[in-house]
Motif scaffolding. Structure first.
Motif, PDB file in Angstrom:
ATOM      1  N   GLY A   1     -88.912  -5.766 -68.593  1.00  0.00           N
ATOM      2  CA  GLY A   1     -90.087  -5.593 -69.436  1.00  0.00           C
ATOM      3  C   GLY A   1     -90.566  -6.974 -69.844  1.00  0.00           C
ATOM      4  O   GLY A   1     -90.072  -7.989 -69.342  1.00  0.00           O
TER       5      GLY A   1
ATOM      6  N   ARG B   1     -93.365  -5.833 -61.725  1.00  0.00           N
ATOM      7  CA  ARG B   1     -94.191  -5.733 -62.942  1.00  0.00           C
ATOM      8  C   ARG B   1     -95.649  -6.096 -62.662  1.00  0.00           C
ATOM      9  O   ARG B   1     -96.552  -5.584 -63.307  1.00  0.00           O
TER      10      ARG B   1
ATOM     11  N   ALA C   1     -92.972   0.216 -60.354  1.00  0.00           N
ATOM     12  CA  ALA C   1     -93.615  -0.202 -61.599  1.00  0.00           C
ATOM     13  C   ALA C   1     -94.147   1.015 -62.326  1.00  0.00           C
ATOM     14  O   ALA C   1     -94.386   2.060 -61.714  1.00  0.00           O
TER      15      ALA C   1
ATOM     16  N   ALA D   1     -91.354   3.178 -64.143  1.00  0.00           N
ATOM     17  CA  ALA D   1     -91.038   2.355 -62.981  1.00  0.00           C
ATOM     18  C   ALA D   1     -89.899   2.939 -62.147  1.00  0.00           C
ATOM     19  O   ALA D   1     -89.924   2.865 -60.914  1.00  0.00           O
TER      20      ALA D   1
ATOM     21  N   ARG E   1     -95.936  -3.713 -69.313  1.00  0.00           N
ATOM     22  CA  ARG E   1     -95.652  -3.678 -67.876  1.00  0.00           C
ATOM     23  C   ARG E   1     -94.136  -3.657 -67.645  1.00  0.00           C
ATOM     24  O   ARG E   1     -93.414  -4.499 -68.168  1.00  0.00           O
ATOM     25  N   VAL E   2     -93.702  -2.689 -66.847  1.00  0.00           N
ATOM     26  CA  VAL E   2     -92.281  -2.529 -66.532  1.00  0.00           C
ATOM     27  C   VAL E   2     -92.108  -2.572 -65.023  1.00  0.00           C
ATOM     28  O   VAL E   2     -92.901  -1.989 -64.282  1.00  0.00           O
ATOM     29  N   GLY E   3     -91.069  -3.251 -64.593  1.00  0.00           N
ATOM     30  CA  GLY E   3     -90.713  -3.282 -63.179  1.00  0.00           C
ATOM     31  C   GLY E   3     -89.251  -2.938 -63.022  1.00  0.00           C
ATOM     32  O   GLY E   3     -88.456  -3.113 -63.944  1.00  0.00           O
TER      33      GLY E   3
ATOM     34  N   SER F   1     -97.740  -3.114 -61.963  1.00  0.00           N
ATOM     35  CA  SER F   1     -97.850  -2.117 -63.025  1.00  0.00           C
ATOM     36  C   SER F   1     -99.318  -1.803 -63.322  1.00  0.00           C
ATOM     37  O   SER F   1    -100.181  -2.684 -63.280  1.00  0.00           O
TER      38      SER F   1
ATOM     39  N   ASP G   1     -85.847  -9.674 -68.447  1.00  0.00           N
ATOM     40  CA  ASP G   1     -87.224  -9.995 -68.812  1.00  0.00           C
ATOM     41  C   ASP G   1     -87.541 -11.355 -68.196  1.00  0.00           C
ATOM     42  O   ASP G   1     -86.690 -11.916 -67.494  1.00  0.00           O
TER      43      ASP G   1
END
Length: 138
Positions: free
Chosen positions: A82, A19, A46, A59, A30-32, A22, A113
């Motif tokens: 997330g 993340r 990401a 991602a 932001r997503v990883g 991102s 998360d």
């Protein structure tokens, strides 16, 4: 491949680390993702946004590309993170991309998360009756 607590902790840490890479200047969301391949290797990705919104990507394709470039053939686990508190899952398009490189009943999708792991499914549960390579009979 057994999902031990140690492996889950490592996947979560790598997904959260992803993340940080991102590029989300527009949504700030932001997503990883951390993908575990059939060889036990972890590949991260990401989301990358673009001012021309349809040109960005999620991602999951980033991690799939890293997996493929490293010689991986099959995703076994995808841990997606997330910002929370809402549970995040791969979008429909990413579910189909994951389908291309997995066995739907075997690919474990885990939502997390910064607070930890929240929920898990198989890809078959998230994408029932999916279309895949076997339908093309090549």
């Amino acid at each position: 491949m057994e999902l031990t607590q140690e492996l889950l902790d490592r996947l979560l840490a790598e997904s959260l680390r992803a993340r940080e890479f991102s590029h989300a200047p527009y949504s700030k969301y932001r997503v990883g993702v951390a993908l575990l391949d059939e060889q036990g290797r972890i590949h991260i990705g990401a989301n990358v946004e673009n001012a021309s919104f349809p040109q960005g990507w999620c991602a999951e394709p980033s991690a799939l590309t890293a997996m493929i470039m490293a010689g991986g053939k099959q995703a076994k686990v995808a841990l997606v993170t997330g910002p929370g508190p809402d549970i995040i899952t791969p979008c429909g398009g990413c579910r189909q991309k994951l389908r291309e490189f997995s066995v739907p009943d075997e690919l474990v999708i885990i939502a997390g998360d910064p607070g930890g792991i929240r929920q898990r499914w198989t890809l078959a549960e998230l994408l029932p009756h999916s279309f895949g390579p076997s339908h093309l009979n090549f």
